[in-house]
Enzyme design. Sequence first.
Site, short mmCIF file in Angstrom:
data_model
loop_
_atom_site.label_atom_id
_atom_site.label_comp_id
_atom_site.label_asym_id
_atom_site.label_seq_id
_atom_site.Cartn_x
_atom_site.Cartn_y
_atom_site.Cartn_z
N LYS A 117 0.85 -1.19 0.00
CA LYS A 117 0.00 0.00 0.00
C LYS A 117 0.88 1.24 0.00
O LYS A 117 1.68 1.44 0.92
CB LYS A 117 -0.91 -0.02 1.24
CG LYS A 117 -1.83 -1.23 1.26
CD LYS A 117 -2.64 -1.31 2.53
CE LYS A 117 -1.79 -1.65 3.72
NZ LYS A 117 -2.57 -1.90 4.95
N THR B 258 -8.80 8.89 8.63
CA THR B 258 -8.24 7.69 8.00
C THR B 258 -7.92 6.61 9.03
O THR B 258 -7.26 5.63 8.72
CB THR B 258 -6.95 8.04 7.23
OG1 THR B 258 -6.05 8.66 8.14
CG2 THR B 258 -7.22 8.96 6.06
N GLY C 72 -7.95 3.45 10.92
CA GLY C 72 -8.50 2.13 10.64
C GLY C 72 -8.64 1.79 9.17
O GLY C 72 -9.23 0.77 8.83
N THR C 73 -8.07 2.62 8.29
CA THR C 73 -8.22 2.30 6.86
C THR C 73 -7.49 1.00 6.49
O THR C 73 -7.98 0.23 5.66
CB THR C 73 -7.67 3.43 5.95
OG1 THR C 73 -6.46 3.89 6.50
CG2 THR C 73 -8.63 4.57 5.80
N GLY C 74 -6.34 0.76 7.13
CA GLY C 74 -5.58 -0.47 6.83
C GLY C 74 -6.37 -1.70 7.21
O GLY C 74 -6.51 -2.65 6.43
N CYS C 75 -6.90 -1.69 8.45
CA CYS C 75 -7.71 -2.83 8.94
C CYS C 75 -8.91 -3.03 8.02
O CYS C 75 -9.24 -4.16 7.62
CB CYS C 75 -8.26 -2.58 10.34
SG CYS C 75 -7.09 -1.97 11.54
N1 PLP Z 1 -5.55 -0.32 16.99
C1 PLP Z 1 -5.68 -1.57 16.58
C2 PLP Z 1 -6.22 -2.58 17.53
C3 PLP Z 1 -5.31 -1.89 15.27
O1 PLP Z 1 -5.43 -3.14 14.84
C4 PLP Z 1 -4.81 -0.89 14.41
C5 PLP Z 1 -4.44 -1.15 13.03
O2 PLP Z 1 -4.43 -2.17 12.51
C6 PLP Z 1 -4.68 0.38 14.90
C7 PLP Z 1 -5.07 0.63 16.19
C8 PLP Z 1 -4.11 1.47 14.08
O3 PLP Z 1 -4.97 2.03 13.24
P1 PLP Z 1 -4.53 3.35 12.47
O4 PLP Z 1 -3.07 3.23 12.20
O5 PLP Z 1 -5.33 3.33 11.24
O6 PLP Z 1 -4.85 4.49 13.37
#
Ligand code: PLP
Length: 279
Positions: free
Chosen positions: A181, A226, A228-231
């Site tokens: 990504k 943004t 949680g976009t990866g999850c």
């Molecule tokens: N918290 C948890 C439990 C996650 O699994 C993740 C990402 O996978 C995050 C936080 C971080 O999310 P972000 O980097 O999108 O804020």
Amino acid sequence: MTSKRILVIAGSDSSGGAGLEADQKVIAAHGCYAMTATTALTAQNTQGVYDIHQTPSSFVRKQIDACIEDIGVDVVKTGMLASASTIEVVAEALKRHNVPVCIVDPVMVSTSGAQLLPETAVEILIAQLLPVTTLLTPNLPEAQLILKSTGKSVGEPQSVDDIVAMAKAVRELGPKYVLLKGGHVPLTKDRVVPTGEADRQIVLNVLVGGAEDVIFETAYLKSKNTHGTGCSLASAIASRLASGMTIEQAVKTANYYIEAGIRTSQDLGKGSGPINHFH
Ligand code: PLP
């Protein structure tokens, strides 16, 4: 007709924007059935991660076994795995249960800077989990950390070809497919922008592992929402694969889903808010 069954092995985000909570919303929005093995609890919101409480890895194993032995599973999706011992448990369980498809989002550091996997666990991730991974979805910093931990020297990509080469190098470590990504790479139409953020126009995601490399281009959306976009992207891909799409179709259309989620996000919280999962 029964729904496709997706087991998410990941951490919880108390604020509901990332982690297991996001995964379950995405999976529900796709009409699939979500099960969870919780690897860690986090106390977090749109502004940061304040504390992490890890689940003992033996308990993670029990959650995985309880779900799969009773309900079965079509696709596993992993997110924050929190520790080397949990990675070992997950890799062993995937093999023991002959899980047909496993999407691994190698979550390491949150956007807000919290360490969600110790750097010392990256070697175990490479040795044990990558060989049983169908699709690995690293962002650029995660791909760099993975490659660095194998002793390869990795610099910043200077071109689209560099991003493709990096994805291929990660794929050599075992996953069938790698989606790199490029959200962290400042790009204009066809080149890396030396001046960075200000001139950004597009985001490139690169998929390697199929007959041909595929480069997905989307417009760069300037938004604070943004979290949680990866999850969410990995769960959208998992849901689409479970529903019968090819990897290429699933990745392409899951990107549209995320783009629409950012565009219709609601400005919740004081920091980086969640995307909208139902649109
Ligand atoms: N918290 C948890 C439990 C996650 O699994 C993740 C990402 O996978 C995050 C936080 C971080 O999310 P972000 O980097 O999108 O804020």
